[in-house]
Write an enzyme that holds these catalytic residues in place. Sequence first.
Site, PDB file in Angstrom:
ATOM      1  CE  LYS A   1      -3.290   2.874   1.025  1.00 39.71           C
ATOM      2  NZ  LYS A   1      -4.482   3.180   0.134  1.00 39.71           N
TER       3      LYS A   1
ATOM      4  CE  LYS B   1      -3.088   6.610   7.941  1.00 39.03           C
ATOM      5  NZ  LYS B   1      -4.113   5.922   8.398  1.00 39.03           N
TER       6      LYS B   1
HETATM    7  P1  NAD Z   1     -12.987   7.876   9.487  1.00 38.64           P
HETATM    8  O1  NAD Z   1     -12.019   8.804  10.623  1.00 38.64           O
HETATM    9  O2  NAD Z   1     -13.951   8.152   8.844  1.00 38.64           O
HETATM   10  O3  NAD Z   1     -12.996   6.383  10.267  1.00 38.64           O
HETATM   11  C1  NAD Z   1     -12.326   5.967  11.413  1.00 38.64           C
HETATM   12  C2  NAD Z   1     -13.416   5.522  12.327  1.00 38.64           C
HETATM   13  O4  NAD Z   1     -12.907   4.668  13.413  1.00 38.64           O
HETATM   14  C3  NAD Z   1     -14.211   6.491  13.092  1.00 38.64           C
HETATM   15  O5  NAD Z   1     -15.681   6.654  12.817  1.00 38.64           O
HETATM   16  C4  NAD Z   1     -13.840   6.767  14.482  1.00 38.64           C
HETATM   17  O6  NAD Z   1     -14.947   7.325  15.296  1.00 38.64           O
HETATM   18  C5  NAD Z   1     -13.543   5.194  14.875  1.00 38.64           C
HETATM   19  N1  NAD Z   1     -12.606   5.081  15.905  1.00 38.64           N
HETATM   20  C6  NAD Z   1     -11.637   5.475  16.121  1.00 38.64           C
HETATM   21  N2  NAD Z   1     -10.916   4.929  17.314  1.00 38.64           N
HETATM   22  C7  NAD Z   1     -11.851   3.730  17.504  1.00 38.64           C
HETATM   23  C8  NAD Z   1     -11.627   2.832  18.602  1.00 38.64           C
HETATM   24  N3  NAD Z   1     -10.915   2.770  19.443  1.00 38.64           N
HETATM   25  N4  NAD Z   1     -12.721   1.694  18.522  1.00 38.64           N
HETATM   26  C9  NAD Z   1     -13.757   1.935  17.469  1.00 38.64           C
HETATM   27  N5  NAD Z   1     -13.747   2.774  16.645  1.00 38.64           N
HETATM   28  C10 NAD Z   1     -12.717   3.712  16.761  1.00 38.64           C
HETATM   29  O7  NAD Z   1     -11.854   7.270   8.606  1.00 38.64           O
HETATM   30  P2  NAD Z   1     -11.821   6.461   7.165  1.00 38.64           P
HETATM   31  O8  NAD Z   1     -11.798   7.493   5.910  1.00 38.64           O
HETATM   32  O9  NAD Z   1     -12.894   5.745   7.343  1.00 38.64           O
HETATM   33  O10 NAD Z   1     -10.187   5.721   7.156  1.00 38.64           O
HETATM   34  C11 NAD Z   1     -10.082   4.547   7.771  1.00 38.64           C
HETATM   35  C12 NAD Z   1      -9.008   4.135   7.457  1.00 38.64           C
HETATM   36  O11 NAD Z   1      -8.912   3.706   6.123  1.00 38.64           O
HETATM   37  C13 NAD Z   1      -7.820   4.852   7.560  1.00 38.64           C
HETATM   38  O12 NAD Z   1      -6.718   4.190   8.103  1.00 38.64           O
HETATM   39  C14 NAD Z   1      -7.287   5.462   6.235  1.00 38.64           C
HETATM   40  O13 NAD Z   1      -5.964   5.664   5.946  1.00 38.64           O
HETATM   41  C15 NAD Z   1      -7.760   4.243   5.441  1.00 38.64           C
HETATM   42  N6  NAD Z   1      -8.146   4.735   3.826  1.00 38.64           N
HETATM   43  C16 NAD Z   1      -9.071   5.796   3.663  1.00 38.64           C
HETATM   44  C17 NAD Z   1      -9.295   6.007   2.329  1.00 38.64           C
HETATM   45  C18 NAD Z   1     -10.312   6.974   1.981  1.00 38.64           C
HETATM   46  O14 NAD Z   1     -10.589   7.602   1.030  1.00 38.64           O
HETATM   47  N7  NAD Z   1     -11.074   7.806   3.417  1.00 38.64           N
HETATM   48  C19 NAD Z   1      -8.786   5.029   1.341  1.00 38.64           C
HETATM   49  C20 NAD Z   1      -8.202   4.225   1.605  1.00 38.64           C
HETATM   50  C21 NAD Z   1      -7.624   3.880   2.889  1.00 38.64           C
END
Ligand code: NAD
EC number: 1.1.1.31
Length: 288
Positions: free
Chosen positions: A162, A237
């Site tokens: 990734k 990030k």
């Molecule tokens: P986001 O912030 O929308 O979602 C993360 C969720 O985790 C939140 O709802 C938060 O409340 C929850 N959370 C935090 N701590 C927690 C805990 N201890 N227990 C339970 N829930 C908890 O982020 P996202 O955009 O959904 O991204 C998630 C992951 O996917 C990240 O690592 C990001 O880098 C990766 N990612 C995101 C994208 C994108 O386009 N958004 C694309 C590829 C990868």
Amino acid sequence: MKIGFIGLGHMGAPMAKNLAAAGHGVKGFDTVKVTVEGVETVATMADAVAGMEAIVTMLPNGDIVRRVHETLIDVAEPGRLVIDCSTIDVESARAVHALAEGNGLLSLDAPVSGGTGGAEAGTLTFMVGGSDAAFAKGRPLFEIMGQKAVHCGEAGAGQAAKICNNMILGISMIGVCEAFHLADRLGLDRQAMFDVASTSSGSCWSLNTYCPAPGIGPESPADRGYKPGFAAELMLKDLQLSQEAAEANGAVTKIGRQASDIYARFVEAGGRGQDFSAILEALSGSKG
Ligand code: NAD
């Protein structure tokens, strides 16, 4: 299958929804109260883990993933599968594998490409690290949430793939934007630059599929006021993860370092919340 899903954010919610829509019984947990169609949201993490055959996590960063796994290994029964789909550092991914496997669980790191659109449509690509047995067990779930799953190797190999991929992406987007900037200064029409480069040796995904110049090429975030898409701070990030990994492993990635610095300045100067292709405006001097 009974599935526990932890982290119901922008990515996790639609992924959990797709698993439920495919007929799996899904219990979801997030620290923030959320509602996800078809998913039973529960009040504690233990409720989302106990009795589940597979547990999927989709969380912001490596520290949180480590903490969540420290809790869930006490609740999950031996032989269950734990899949972490978050994008995190390779070291944390390996630590989490060791923790899970040390407690008799099957473990996969499976970060994704495809963004929120791919999560909603069930067309993500999964890059997967872990044992053959764990991958075989996880494959049916990847087939629901995505259209492709590549088994990249042992623990941490998914995260390694990734960050290498996204280092290419960050660098290539900056390269494409600098080419548009130079074209502007040379008085070369942007459309002409696109028509040539997109069918020549300059062609790449950042130009051909995700063109950062508005009104040129297929529709992209540039045509929607740079609404993400893939947010600049997420690109930052991933570039920072690639640079931490490069330093820790003695890899020389000078252009990757520059790309990381350029995105750091862009995010600080107001790029947060914009698509990562909006860096065209900063590089071409009209902004930032
Ligand atoms: P986001 O912030 O929308 O979602 C993360 C969720 O985790 C939140 O709802 C938060 O409340 C929850 N959370 C935090 N701590 C927690 C805990 N201890 N227990 C339970 N829930 C908890 O982020 P996202 O955009 O959904 O991204 C998630 C992951 O996917 C990240 O690592 C990001 O880098 C990766 N990612 C995101 C994208 C994108 O386009 N958004 C694309 C590829 C990868």
